[in-house]
Design a protein around this motif. Structure first.
Motif, short mmCIF file in Angstrom:
data_model
loop_
_atom_site.label_atom_id
_atom_site.label_comp_id
_atom_site.label_asym_id
_atom_site.label_seq_id
_atom_site.Cartn_x
_atom_site.Cartn_y
_atom_site.Cartn_z
N ASP A 326 -3.25 7.98 6.64
CA ASP A 326 -2.02 7.24 6.29
C ASP A 326 -1.80 7.21 4.78
O ASP A 326 -1.87 6.16 4.13
N TRP A 327 -1.47 8.37 4.21
CA TRP A 327 -1.24 8.49 2.78
C TRP A 327 0.22 8.31 2.42
O TRP A 327 0.67 8.75 1.35
N ASP A 328 1.01 7.64 3.27
CA ASP A 328 2.45 7.53 3.00
C ASP A 328 2.76 6.59 1.84
O ASP A 328 3.86 6.64 1.28
N ALA A 329 1.82 5.73 1.46
CA ALA A 329 2.05 4.82 0.33
C ALA A 329 1.38 5.31 -0.96
O ALA A 329 1.31 4.57 -1.94
N ALA A 330 0.89 6.55 -0.95
CA ALA A 330 0.16 7.08 -2.11
C ALA A 330 1.07 7.14 -3.34
O ALA A 330 2.26 7.41 -3.23
N ARG A 331 0.47 6.90 -4.50
CA ARG A 331 1.23 6.96 -5.75
C ARG A 331 0.26 7.22 -6.90
O ARG A 331 -0.95 7.10 -6.75
N ILE A 332 0.82 7.57 -8.04
CA ILE A 332 0.02 7.69 -9.26
C ILE A 332 0.09 6.34 -9.96
O ILE A 332 1.16 5.90 -10.38
N ASP A 333 -1.06 5.69 -10.10
CA ASP A 333 -1.07 4.33 -10.60
C ASP A 333 -2.47 4.03 -11.13
O ASP A 333 -3.34 4.90 -11.16
N ILE A 334 -2.70 2.78 -11.52
CA ILE A 334 -4.03 2.35 -11.94
C ILE A 334 -4.94 2.37 -10.72
O ILE A 334 -4.64 1.70 -9.72
N PRO A 335 -6.03 3.11 -10.73
CA PRO A 335 -6.78 3.38 -9.50
C PRO A 335 -7.58 2.21 -8.94
O PRO A 335 -7.93 2.20 -7.76
N PHE A 336 -7.89 1.21 -9.76
CA PHE A 336 -8.83 0.16 -9.33
C PHE A 336 -8.36 -0.62 -8.11
O PHE A 336 -9.18 -1.16 -7.36
N ILE A 337 -7.05 -0.70 -7.89
CA ILE A 337 -6.54 -1.60 -6.87
C ILE A 337 -7.04 -1.25 -5.48
O ILE A 337 -7.28 -2.14 -4.65
N ASP A 338 -7.23 0.04 -5.18
CA ASP A 338 -7.72 0.42 -3.85
C ASP A 338 -9.07 -0.21 -3.54
O ASP A 338 -9.28 -0.80 -2.48
N VAL A 339 -10.01 -0.06 -4.46
CA VAL A 339 -11.38 -0.52 -4.21
C VAL A 339 -11.48 -2.03 -4.32
O VAL A 339 -12.25 -2.66 -3.60
N VAL A 340 -10.68 -2.64 -5.19
CA VAL A 340 -10.66 -4.10 -5.26
C VAL A 340 -10.22 -4.67 -3.92
O VAL A 340 -10.78 -5.66 -3.43
N PHE A 341 -9.23 -4.04 -3.30
CA PHE A 341 -8.77 -4.50 -2.00
C PHE A 341 -9.85 -4.32 -0.94
O PHE A 341 -10.08 -5.20 -0.10
N LEU A 342 -10.56 -3.21 -0.98
CA LEU A 342 -11.64 -2.98 -0.04
C LEU A 342 -12.75 -4.00 -0.19
O LEU A 342 -13.38 -4.43 0.78
N GLU A 343 -13.02 -4.41 -1.43
CA GLU A 343 -14.08 -5.37 -1.70
C GLU A 343 -13.85 -6.67 -0.95
O GLU A 343 -14.79 -7.34 -0.51
N THR A 344 -12.59 -7.05 -0.77
CA THR A 344 -12.29 -8.28 -0.05
C THR A 344 -12.48 -8.12 1.45
O THR A 344 -12.60 -9.11 2.17
N GLU A 345 -12.51 -6.87 1.94
CA GLU A 345 -12.70 -6.63 3.37
C GLU A 345 -14.15 -6.89 3.79
O GLU A 345 -14.41 -7.28 4.92
N VAL A 346 -15.10 -6.65 2.90
CA VAL A 346 -16.52 -6.80 3.23
C VAL A 346 -17.18 -7.68 2.19
O VAL A 346 -17.56 -7.23 1.12
N ARG A 347 -17.31 -8.94 2.49
CA ARG A 347 -17.95 -9.87 1.56
C ARG A 347 -19.43 -9.93 1.84
O ARG A 347 -19.85 -10.02 3.00
N PRO A 348 -20.28 -9.91 0.82
CA PRO A 348 -21.72 -9.95 1.04
C PRO A 348 -22.19 -11.31 1.52
O PRO A 348 -21.47 -12.30 1.43
N GLU A 349 -23.41 -11.33 2.04
CA GLU A 349 -24.02 -12.60 2.41
C GLU A 349 -24.24 -13.45 1.16
O GLU A 349 -24.25 -12.96 0.04
#
Length: 429
Positions: A326-349
């Motif tokens: 699902d690359w329909d929202a892909a863009r050239i931008d500041i790259p950090f936002i993808d991984v920052v969002f993923l970080e909230t998906e899996v919070r450590p113990e």
């Protein structure tokens, strides 16, 4: 009919909410095809209180969304496609007249037949023998997905609003370790054929998956910097700061939004009447966004734009390879936002150090120390929240007949305005 089938599966514990053809009146007034979420038993939200309304009968309770999704995703077919098509036909003429000039291709009555006929011919030429007819899998305001069984396995057809086929094809070419080339791309009609590589994770995204995905995504983004021109030619958009500022300004000029914000308590910057001085906040947002995109301050690379567990596939096989789709929202931008969002998906113990994102930030050390890069990530989250609120406003303004923002969403917007104001004071020193 629907209720009786539903109760055979679930008993009489849950109330059945029949959502159809207005995309639950929150997304749009358009024609909605068959969608896994159309018949979810979820609680409608009262926009005045931002709380779920009560079920129609005290004997019932609302089904949690994950449980409703599992009913459909696990293949429990309590609704037949014939039933769905019959309901669609009842509403199609009126809906087509309502917004014919804004219909997506897949909302036109002839699209399904003509597209599946062409796709079947393409599959035959590619050596795929279909075992059945195409069926509708999902549909949304942005795309629709069909599927068909073949002798080589299931194949999906996806049509979307943008150049997703060409973009996916190009990304799969230079980063096959995290993306896959489609079987076929019809760029003119904006649909593509894809193999069934495995299942989307959906709530099964683990810390181990995160640790496997982050380095690969960082590698893809670093490599994408050598392909910017080609990605743009394929249809990937570049971030438009001034365009975003203009859209954000129009949102704050809206009387409904302004009155809602100015009635809220707790703003730090107020006028003589004690109401929020929104012009000061808008000035801070303009300054913040222009500061973020000063040349050389932040890196620019390929951003997926919608990274979450539902857009990650675990491929079949012993190694459990992960890929993004699902690359329909892909863009050239500041790259950090993808991984920052993923970080909230899996919070450590609680006893586990939350340093996962540091592995990723090490790849970008040329732009600052880890602590500085972490602050960049925080700024990216703020910017993402501003974009989300802006996009939600303009979409709701165009399609909805309900209040533009709920109380909770206005509260979130207020928090972000305060965050930007505070951050700009820090930046100015």
């Amino acid at each position: 009919m629907f209720q009786s089938r539903f109760e055979e599966l679930t008993g009489t514990r849950y109330d059945l909410v029949f959502l159809y053809c207005t995309r639950n009146e929150i997304l749009s007034r358009g024609v909605a095809g068959m969608h896994r979420a159309i018949f979810e038993c979820v609680a409608p939200i009262d926009p005045e209180t931002d709380e779920p309304v009560k079920p129609a009968s005290e004997e019932y309770e609302w089904m949690p969304i994950p449980e409703a999704w599992r009913l459909v995703l696990d293949g429990e077919k309590w609704i037949d496609i014939e039933d769905i098509m019959a309901v669609q036909d009842l509403n199609r003429d009126e809906s087509l007249e309502m917004r014919e000039d804004e219909l997506r291709p897949w909302e036109l009555p002839t699209w399904f037949d003509t597209t599946t006929k062409e796709a079947s011919s393409v599959l035959h030429k590619l050596g795929y023998t279909t075992k059945d007819f195409f069926e509708q899998h999902t549909v949304s305001c942005h795309s629709t997905v069909l599927r068909v069984e073949t002798e080589k396995g299931r194949v999906y057809l996806k049509a979307s609003n943008k150049n997703e086929g060409r973009v996916t094809e190009y990304i799969g070419g230079f980063a096959p370790y995290l993306a896959r080339k489609p079987l076929y791309v019809n760029a003119e009609k904006e649909w593509m054929l894809m193999e069934d590589y495995g299942k989307a994770l959906f709530e099964k995204f683990t810390r181990s998956d995160y640790e496997k995905l982050v380095p690969l995504h960082g590698k893809l983004q670093l490599e994408s910097r050598d392909h910017i021109a080609e990605l743009i030619a394929a249809g990937v958009e570049q971030v438009d700061v001034e365009g975003l500022i203009s859209k954000f300004g129009k949102m704050l000029e809206d009387e409904e939004v302004r009155s809602g914000l100015r009635e809220m308590k707790g703003f730090s910057n107020v006028d003589e009447e004690g109401k929020a001085e929104l012009s000061k906040y808008f000035e801070a947002v303009c300054e913040f966004l222009r500061w973020m995109y000063e040349p050389g301050r932040f890196p620019l690379a390929l951003v997926h734009g919608d990274v979450h567990d539902g857009n990650i596939i675990r491929c079949r096989g012993d190694e459990g390879e992960l890929i993004l789709f699902d690359w329909d929202a892909a863009r050239i931008d500041i790259p950090f936002i993808d991984v920052v969002f993923l970080e909230t998906e899996v919070r450590p113990e609680k006893d586990q150090k939350n340093d996962g994102i540091d592995w990723y930030l090490e790849l970008w050390r040329e732009y600052g120390s880890i602590s500085e890069l972490r602050q960049m990530c925080t700024d990216c989250v703020t910017k993402r929240n501003l974009v989300w609120a802006t996009d939600l406003f303009h979409y709701a303004k165009k399609y909805c007949e309900i209040p533009l923002f709920t109380v909770r969403q206005l509260e979130g917007l207020k928090i972000n305005l305060e965050t930007v104001l505070k951050r700009m004071k820090e930046i100015r020193g």
